[in-house]
Design a protein around this motif. Structure first.
Motif, PDB file in Angstrom:
ATOM      1  N   THR A 318      35.385  44.363  36.131  1.00  0.00           N
ATOM      2  CA  THR A 318      34.816  43.500  35.086  1.00  0.00           C
ATOM      3  C   THR A 318      35.449  43.790  33.733  1.00  0.00           C
ATOM      4  OG1 THR A 318      32.712  43.402  36.283  1.00  0.00           O
ATOM      5  CG2 THR A 318      32.672  42.813  33.949  1.00  0.00           C
ATOM      6  N   TYR A 321      39.048  42.544  33.718  1.00  0.00           N
ATOM      7  CA  TYR A 321      39.095  41.081  33.621  1.00  0.00           C
ATOM      8  C   TYR A 321      38.781  40.637  32.205  1.00  0.00           C
ATOM      9  CZ  TYR A 321      38.504  36.249  35.213  1.00  0.00           C
ATOM     10  OH  TYR A 321      38.634  34.907  35.410  1.00  0.00           O
ATOM     11  N   GLN A 322      37.786  41.276  31.615  1.00  0.00           N
ATOM     12  CA  GLN A 322      37.387  40.910  30.255  1.00  0.00           C
ATOM     13  C   GLN A 322      38.506  41.180  29.263  1.00  0.00           C
ATOM     14  OE1 GLN A 322      36.572  42.832  27.376  1.00  0.00           O
ATOM     15  NE2 GLN A 322      35.690  41.089  26.254  1.00  0.00           N
ATOM     16  N   ALA A 329      42.085  43.818  37.709  1.00  0.00           N
ATOM     17  CA  ALA A 329      40.734  43.447  38.143  1.00  0.00           C
ATOM     18  C   ALA A 329      40.735  43.025  39.601  1.00  0.00           C
ATOM     19  CB  ALA A 329      40.192  42.316  37.261  1.00  0.00           C
ATOM     20  N   TRP A 333      38.502  44.772  42.577  1.00  0.00           N
ATOM     21  CA  TRP A 333      37.507  44.000  43.331  1.00  0.00           C
ATOM     22  C   TRP A 333      37.903  43.850  44.794  1.00  0.00           C
ATOM     23  CZ3 TRP A 333      37.239  40.029  38.801  1.00  0.00           C
ATOM     24  CH2 TRP A 333      36.360  40.523  37.818  1.00  0.00           C
ATOM     25  N   LEU A 349      33.391  37.327  42.225  1.00  0.00           N
ATOM     26  CA  LEU A 349      34.279  37.746  41.143  1.00  0.00           C
ATOM     27  C   LEU A 349      35.735  37.751  41.594  1.00  0.00           C
ATOM     28  CD1 LEU A 349      32.142  40.682  39.709  1.00  0.00           C
ATOM     29  CD2 LEU A 349      32.633  38.524  38.554  1.00  0.00           C
TER      30      LEU A 349
END
Length: 686
Positions: A318, A321-322, A329, A333, A349
């Motif tokens: 997260t 990705y942000q 990311a 994941w 996600l």
């Protein structure tokens, strides 16, 4: 010849000693050689007593004082090693054992301690070999270390067998019972783990490992709030017991007690400076507050020591990705989905990230198991539709867009499967003892329409695994497909008695509601929310029922609380807020929410209806009618949409059309506003 843990257990018959006290009593004959002998003996005696009562942190302080009084006393270093082992610090324990050996301590008494230290350092194979050298009087401890090592290698059945042999000759060994509980927990035998942990505590109320495990089990069995007293009980014995502090902090955070969570993580860092688990929890807290830079900084302080844990992978992805690091990311994941293939959040996600990166086919592969569920969320379905569009399969894209726009979804169900029944059958036959493959086979039977065979398979799975909640859920799922809602509710109740989590709650509520037991369903939901007050799915369902029951103030409070947490981009949430405010006679606020919901999802019949209904309530009948007609045309089988359109037609004097819509709504046996609809129909002369 190397002795196996089971051989040691057999040899221990008639000579097995209680784990900690046996070691320490054996050591007690030694005396310090230094000038401060009396002070050293006093502190060491106090350390041993505190260790027995579960106050490990205080035991450490007194052992350190004993060593300071006489640095050359081998026994003091050996006891210090035992304390470090209880604290989970294998490196420090090995160092103290080496110092004990240099000071003349008989190291033949410490093979089981070295084994434990190496196990904590992540070397289970070396631990098993060293445990095999332990003297018979320490066999119980040695077998427990060997069992833990087997479990660390993935041999959970072997670990259970070793512990069972220990308990066959020492049934009152609290530590062995708590170890057995942990192993059972890891195998999915939750009921067996609960029994073992309870037995461990009954035998020794000072067993803080067992108290902590009991808290973890209660958290799943009853809920977050119910678990807190168990962690607090462990911390009353030792306020700085790191494992309990970490579990306590995580539970407090999930329950919404963020200040208390932060305080617990700070104590964990005081107990174990540099604790990666504590920094991770602080990073979670920062991320929840939207402070992503701080969250990243805190995750960096974990030094990569917990990067492979599911929670760290989810948060790390997260944060990556942000920050725009999409490939990083995706990798995090992907690892998480590989370890937890039924983690819906992780799949969603990862699918979104893959689609953004241009890998539409990869996104479809990841999202397909979720999209095949009857209760797939609109966001996932929209992602799948976009992925199909990018692969040129516009017909499939349209189908998933239609599903994404649908206002109602089925209850919580297991993953769908697009494997053929022969493939699933073959996999189950090749590994008949693998419950995961058996679950896949029975789902294949359901998809093939053979619900009778699926039910037999599920019931057999439950008989073979009575302590596994997933087996009882499988029985309930099949019964739901068969329309036997009351029987399904009973199966879900058996699962909830063992593990009462969100999917179990949703299934139980759905089954009870469909069986005509709405009050009982409401009680189940209320019980779940009393223990898990921050649960979003539970709050959504509660708000939906509050609106249906005309509890407008309560619905507004629930929904506004949700909006503060999930933001203003959830069209379904905004639509529900619109209905709640309009029901509470605040048409202006209701209209603003309805307009915002429609702007986000103009092809969703629920948001379209909400906006049309809000306009209708404010007297803008022309615009309202267009939207209400649009909503009913998108979802013609939805009774509430027909009812709203019928009322609008009636007020405009279009009686035949109004009667047609209201009669269509009344044809749905689940339609709630029957009395009001029949009254309007009567005024129309229909």
């Amino acid at each position: 010849m190397r002795k196996s843990p089971s051989h040691l257990a057999a040899k221990a018959i008639g000579a097995l000693a209680v784990v900690a006290s046996a070691i320490l009593i054996a050591f007690a004959a030694a005396t310090p050689a230094g000038a401060d002998a009396a002070d050293a003996r006093l502190n060491l005696a106090q350390s041993l007593g505190l260790l027995k009562t579960g106050n490990i942190s205080a035991a450490r302080a007194h052992a350190q004082a004993a060593i300071k009084a006489d640095p050359d006393w081998g026994l003091a270093h050996a006891v210090m090693a035992r304390v470090y082992l209880a604290l989970g610090d294998g490196i420090a324990a090995e160092g103290e054992l080496n110092r004990a050996k240099a000071a003349g301590f008989d190291i033949n008494r410490a093979h089981q301690l070295y084994a434990h230290a190496w196990l904590l350092q992540g070397d289970p194979q070396r631990a098993i070999a060293e445990a095999g050298k332990a003297q018979p009087r320490f066999a119980g401890y040695a077998v427990r270390v060997g069992a833990r090592a087997l479990a660390a290698q993935g041999d959970l059945p072997g670990a259970q067998r070793a512990l069972a042999k220990v308990l066959s000759v020492a049934p009152n060994d609290s530590a062995a019972w708590s170890d057995l509980g942990r192993v059972r927990y890891n195998t999915g035998d939750i009921a067996g783990a609960i029994d073992a942990a309870a037995k461990a505590i009954d035998l020794d109320g000072n067993n803080i490992e067992a108290l902590t495990l009991r808290g973890e089990l209660v958290r799943g069995q009853y809920g977050l709030v119910a678990a807190l007293p168990w962690f607090e009980a462990a911390l009353r014995h030792d306020a700085y017991y790191h494992p309990a502090l970490i579990e306590y902090a995580g539970t407090l955070g999930d329950a919404g007690r963020y200040s208390d969570m932060l305080e617990a993580t700070r104590k964990a860092l005081a107990a174990r400076p540099g604790s990666p688990q504590a920094f991770y929890l602080q990073a979670v807290l920062a991320a929840r507050a939207g402070n992503f830079d701080l969250a990243r900084a805190l995750m960096e302080r974990t030094a990569g020591k917990i990067d492979g844990l599911p929670g760290a992978l989810l948060l790390g992805g997260t944060l990556s990705y942000q920050a725009g690091a999409y490939e990083q990311a995706i990798e995090q994941w992907r690892q998480l989905v590989g370890r937890q293939p039924m983690n819906i959040t992780a799949r969603r996600l990862l699918g979104a990230a893959l689609l953004r990166s241009g890998d539409a086919k990869g996104a479809l592969d990841i999202l397909r198991p979720v999209a095949l569920r009857g209760d797939a969320d609109s966001y996932t379905l929209s992602l799948v539709a976009r992925a199909f569009e990018r692969t040129g399969e516009r017909d499939w894209s349209g189908k998933f867009l239609d599903r994404a726009a649908w206002p109602m979804r089925e209850g919580s169900t297991p993953f769908g499967s697009d494997d053929s029944l022969p493939i699933l059958t073959n996999a189950a036959n090749q590994a008949p003892d693998d419950p995961v493959l058996r679950l896949g086979y029975l789902r294949g039977l359901i998809d093939a329409g053979d619900s009778g065979a699926a039910l037999a398979q599920a019931q057999g799975l439950a008989r073979d695994n009575p302590g596994a909640p997933a087996a009882h859920l499988a029985v309930g799922d099949v019964l739901m497909v068969m329309g036997r809602y009351a029987d399904a509710a009973a199966a879900y109740r058996r699962a909830a008695d063992i593990h009462f989590d969100e999917p179990t709650m949703l299934r139980a509520v759905d089954a009870l509601d469909k069986a005509g037991h709405r009050p009982e369903a409401a009680n189940v939901l209320a019980l779940f929310l009393s223990q898990n007050p921050q649960n979003i799915a539970g709050q959504r369902l509660a708000a939906h029922w509050q609106i249906a029951g005309g509890e407008w103030d309560a619905a507004i409070e629930t929904l506004e609380g949700l909006r503060q947490r999930v933001g203003n981009r959830d069209s379904a949430l905004l639509a529900e807020l619109a209905y709640a405010y309009m029901g509470d006679d605040d048409d202006e606020t209701g209209l603003s929410y309805a307009k915002a919901a429609y702007a986000l999802a103009p092809m969703n019949p629920a948001t379209t209806d909400a906006y049309g209904w809000a306009l209708y309530q404010t007297g803008e009948n022309g615009a309202a009618l267009q939207l209400l007609e649009k909503a009913a045309s998108i979802a013609p089988e939805h009774a509430e949409l027909r009812w709203h359109l019928g009322q609008a037609y009636a007020d405009l004097g279009r009686k035949p059309e109004a009667a047609t819509q209201i009669q269509a709504a009344l044809a749905d046996p689940d339609f709630a506003d029957r009395e009001a609809a029949q009254a309007v129909l009567k005024t129309l002369g229909a």
